[in-house]
Motif scaffolding. Sequence first.
Motif, PDB file in Angstrom:
ATOM      1  N   PHE A 212     -15.040  66.300 -25.665  1.00  0.00           N
ATOM      2  CA  PHE A 212     -14.364  67.026 -24.595  1.00  0.00           C
ATOM      3  C   PHE A 212     -15.286  68.071 -23.979  1.00  0.00           C
ATOM      4  O   PHE A 212     -15.325  68.269 -22.770  1.00  0.00           O
ATOM      5  CB  PHE A 212     -13.112  67.740 -25.128  1.00  0.00           C
ATOM      6  N   VAL A 213     -16.020  68.766 -24.847  1.00  0.00           N
ATOM      7  CA  VAL A 213     -16.882  69.862 -24.406  1.00  0.00           C
ATOM      8  C   VAL A 213     -17.963  69.371 -23.445  1.00  0.00           C
ATOM      9  O   VAL A 213     -18.403  70.109 -22.562  1.00  0.00           O
ATOM     10  CB  VAL A 213     -17.523  70.560 -25.626  1.00  0.00           C
ATOM     11  N   ALA A 214     -18.365  68.129 -23.592  1.00  0.00           N
ATOM     12  CA  ALA A 214     -19.478  67.590 -22.819  1.00  0.00           C
ATOM     13  C   ALA A 214     -19.269  67.721 -21.315  1.00  0.00           C
ATOM     14  O   ALA A 214     -20.202  68.044 -20.573  1.00  0.00           O
ATOM     15  CB  ALA A 214     -19.726  66.125 -23.193  1.00  0.00           C
ATOM     16  N   PHE A 215     -18.056  67.453 -20.853  1.00  0.00           N
ATOM     17  CA  PHE A 215     -17.830  67.470 -19.410  1.00  0.00           C
ATOM     18  C   PHE A 215     -18.035  68.870 -18.843  1.00  0.00           C
ATOM     19  O   PHE A 215     -18.665  69.046 -17.796  1.00  0.00           O
ATOM     20  CB  PHE A 215     -16.418  66.978 -19.087  1.00  0.00           C
ATOM     21  N   THR A 216     -17.527  69.884 -19.528  1.00  0.00           N
ATOM     22  CA  THR A 216     -17.700  71.262 -19.070  1.00  0.00           C
ATOM     23  C   THR A 216     -19.164  71.654 -19.040  1.00  0.00           C
ATOM     24  O   THR A 216     -19.646  72.272 -18.076  1.00  0.00           O
ATOM     25  CB  THR A 216     -16.923  72.223 -19.990  1.00  0.00           C
ATOM     26  N   ILE A 217     -19.895  71.288 -20.086  1.00  0.00           N
ATOM     27  CA  ILE A 217     -21.321  71.613 -20.151  1.00  0.00           C
ATOM     28  C   ILE A 217     -22.077  70.961 -19.002  1.00  0.00           C
ATOM     29  O   ILE A 217     -22.960  71.571 -18.390  1.00  0.00           O
ATOM     30  CB  ILE A 217     -21.902  71.182 -21.511  1.00  0.00           C
ATOM     31  N   ASN A 218     -21.723  69.729 -18.671  1.00  0.00           N
ATOM     32  CA  ASN A 218     -22.418  69.034 -17.586  1.00  0.00           C
ATOM     33  C   ASN A 218     -22.123  69.635 -16.221  1.00  0.00           C
ATOM     34  O   ASN A 218     -22.986  69.650 -15.341  1.00  0.00           O
ATOM     35  CB  ASN A 218     -22.056  67.542 -17.607  1.00  0.00           C
ATOM     36  N   VAL A 219     -20.915  70.142 -16.010  1.00  0.00           N
ATOM     37  CA  VAL A 219     -20.592  70.796 -14.740  1.00  0.00           C
ATOM     38  C   VAL A 219     -21.414  72.075 -14.583  1.00  0.00           C
ATOM     39  O   VAL A 219     -21.968  72.357 -13.514  1.00  0.00           O
ATOM     40  CB  VAL A 219     -19.086  71.110 -14.649  1.00  0.00           C
ATOM     41  N   VAL A 220     -21.526  72.866 -15.652  1.00  0.00           N
ATOM     42  CA  VAL A 220     -22.350  74.080 -15.614  1.00  0.00           C
ATOM     43  C   VAL A 220     -23.805  73.728 -15.331  1.00  0.00           C
ATOM     44  O   VAL A 220     -24.471  74.362 -14.505  1.00  0.00           O
ATOM     45  CB  VAL A 220     -22.229  74.850 -16.946  1.00  0.00           C
ATOM     46  N   ALA A 221     -24.309  72.688 -16.008  1.00  0.00           N
ATOM     47  CA  ALA A 221     -25.693  72.268 -15.801  1.00  0.00           C
ATOM     48  C   ALA A 221     -25.915  71.762 -14.381  1.00  0.00           C
ATOM     49  O   ALA A 221     -26.967  72.011 -13.778  1.00  0.00           O
ATOM     50  CB  ALA A 221     -26.064  71.175 -16.806  1.00  0.00           C
ATOM     51  N   LEU A 222     -24.935  71.062 -13.829  1.00  0.00           N
ATOM     52  CA  LEU A 222     -25.048  70.555 -12.466  1.00  0.00           C
ATOM     53  C   LEU A 222     -25.194  71.705 -11.472  1.00  0.00           C
ATOM     54  O   LEU A 222     -26.060  71.676 -10.602  1.00  0.00           O
ATOM     55  CB  LEU A 222     -23.819  69.713 -12.119  1.00  0.00           C
ATOM     56  N   PHE A 223     -24.358  72.718 -11.603  1.00  0.00           N
ATOM     57  CA  PHE A 223     -24.430  73.832 -10.682  1.00  0.00           C
ATOM     58  C   PHE A 223     -25.769  74.552 -10.802  1.00  0.00           C
ATOM     59  O   PHE A 223     -26.379  74.934  -9.791  1.00  0.00           O
ATOM     60  CB  PHE A 223     -23.280  74.821 -10.947  1.00  0.00           C
ATOM     61  N   ALA A 224     -26.257  74.729 -12.042  1.00  0.00           N
ATOM     62  CA  ALA A 224     -27.538  75.399 -12.250  1.00  0.00           C
ATOM     63  C   ALA A 224     -28.677  74.626 -11.587  1.00  0.00           C
ATOM     64  O   ALA A 224     -29.586  75.215 -10.987  1.00  0.00           O
ATOM     65  CB  ALA A 224     -27.809  75.557 -13.749  1.00  0.00           C
ATOM     66  N   ARG A 225     -28.625  73.306 -11.658  1.00  0.00           N
ATOM     67  CA  ARG A 225     -29.704  72.506 -11.090  1.00  0.00           C
ATOM     68  C   ARG A 225     -29.592  72.403  -9.572  1.00  0.00           C
ATOM     69  O   ARG A 225     -30.600  72.409  -8.863  1.00  0.00           O
ATOM     70  CB  ARG A 225     -29.690  71.114 -11.736  1.00  0.00           C
ATOM     71  N   LEU A 226     -28.359  72.326  -9.065  1.00  0.00           N
ATOM     72  CA  LEU A 226     -28.193  72.289  -7.610  1.00  0.00           C
ATOM     73  C   LEU A 226     -28.677  73.588  -6.981  1.00  0.00           C
ATOM     74  O   LEU A 226     -29.224  73.586  -5.873  1.00  0.00           O
ATOM     75  CB  LEU A 226     -26.718  72.054  -7.255  1.00  0.00           C
ATOM     76  N   ARG A 227     -28.481  74.687  -7.657  1.00  0.00           N
ATOM     77  CA  ARG A 227     -28.961  75.967  -7.146  1.00  0.00           C
ATOM     78  C   ARG A 227     -30.479  75.952  -6.992  1.00  0.00           C
ATOM     79  O   ARG A 227     -31.032  76.546  -6.060  1.00  0.00           O
ATOM     80  CB  ARG A 227     -28.540  77.083  -8.098  1.00  0.00           C
ATOM     81  N   LEU A 228     -31.153  75.253  -7.888  1.00  0.00           N
ATOM     82  CA  LEU A 228     -32.613  75.216  -7.837  1.00  0.00           C
ATOM     83  C   LEU A 228     -33.130  74.288  -6.743  1.00  0.00           C
ATOM     84  O   LEU A 228     -34.088  74.621  -6.045  1.00  0.00           O
ATOM     85  CB  LEU A 228     -33.168  74.775  -9.196  1.00  0.00           C
ATOM     86  N   ILE A 229     -32.509  73.128  -6.577  1.00  0.00           N
ATOM     87  CA  ILE A 229     -33.027  72.190  -5.586  1.00  0.00           C
ATOM     88  C   ILE A 229     -32.700  72.636  -4.162  1.00  0.00           C
ATOM     89  O   ILE A 229     -33.173  72.035  -3.199  1.00  0.00           O
ATOM     90  CB  ILE A 229     -32.503  70.756  -5.821  1.00  0.00           C
TER      91      ILE A 229
END
Length: 443
Positions: A212-229
């Motif tokens: 269950f935790v995986a989906f939340t972690i991936n959303v946080v990671a997605l936002f962090a990476r989109l901010r960089l690109i």
Amino acid sequence: MSTPNQSVASSTEMERDARLVSTDGHISPGELAIGVVIGRASESFDFFVYGIASVIVFPALMFPFADKLTGTLYAFAVFGLAFIARPFGSILFMEVDRRHGRGVKLTIALFLLGGSTAAIAFLPGYQSAGIWAVVALVVFRLGQGFALGGAWDGLASLLAMHAPEKHRAWYAMLPQLGTPIGFIIASSLFAFFYLNLAAEDFLGWGWRYPFFVAFTINVVALFARLRLIATEEYAELYESRDLTPVSVKELVANQGSAVLVGAFVPLASFALFHLVTIFPISYVDIFSNRSPGEFLLMQLGGAAICLVCILLSGSIADRIGRRTHLGACAIAIAIFSVATPFLLGGSSASQTAFIMIGFALLGLSHGQSAGAVASNFAGRDRYTGSALTTDLAWLIGAGFAPLVALGATSRFGLAAVGVYLLSGAVCTLIALRVNRQMRLRAV
């Protein structure tokens, strides 16, 4: 087809929101490093959650008709499927990147990765759904691998391009910090539920929480990476084609030999990877009376050592050279392979020594493996070349390592694991020599 500039400017709503966070369009190297580590940690978490469950959950839940050894072998076979799917994911998502931009690609890939992992939490067992439970597990595992191929973002290359000449190895190791972090989070969650719940409760619902935790972690990671690109630096590199995907056909035609040789350069590290993380849990669970939960807690100490050794690898490789460092690590892993049967097959103390030494060697070697792969390619081919070379290296060296190691151990004993690990070290040494000759011919 959109131009690179249009691809960066247009993407998902999440990317536009992420761009607003970077009000001046500039990201410091420290922020870039944090974003890269978060991305790698989320990917590693997804894969380690599945890997650990392959030992302590899926044999009983999905393959109750088989004995523990056979059920674990079945689970490891499914585990390896993701590494077959990964290159195909890279190829397809590269085309998405070229047509629609990296923000769209990452959004789709990370939602697929997190969604596939989280979906496993809802799977019924074999006793209630029969073979369809196994089919669903296979589908979602393939989804994990396919998505991971699309999650390649080029941010590690961007970080390396910003590195001072004398500190390239230090910057190259930063993304690798995500690996032990992902393992620490995944193993901590499983150890907590395994040790604090009755066996019936753990197999009924406790094992599902980490997924269950995986989906939340991936959303946080997605936002962090989109901010960089969305930063100016990334847009400029994209427009200059330093981080633009090229067609796979073109890459293979121009640098096919570099891809092949590069896939074998990190093989010592990749062969060791699952032999100190996933395989030992299965060995302890099947061939000893030691609790897998207690063993996971002990592995947390090894992961902490791995984290420190990844940091050390940057300083060491900057002083002696990245390839010299990788060669020395391969020799050390070859020596370790000789001791592997005696350590892992011995007492609890010797098993602890195996984990601590193994994780230390993993940190030293894994810390520089990605940078060595990327440096084989010129700027134009760096993005696609690094992605495909890494995919092949994982497939050849790590994808089926738990399956091969456990199957060989059950038939020939732990000496077979030592031989497998030694073969990876030999392949790395040969590949480093061939790579050096290729570079000399190119000069």
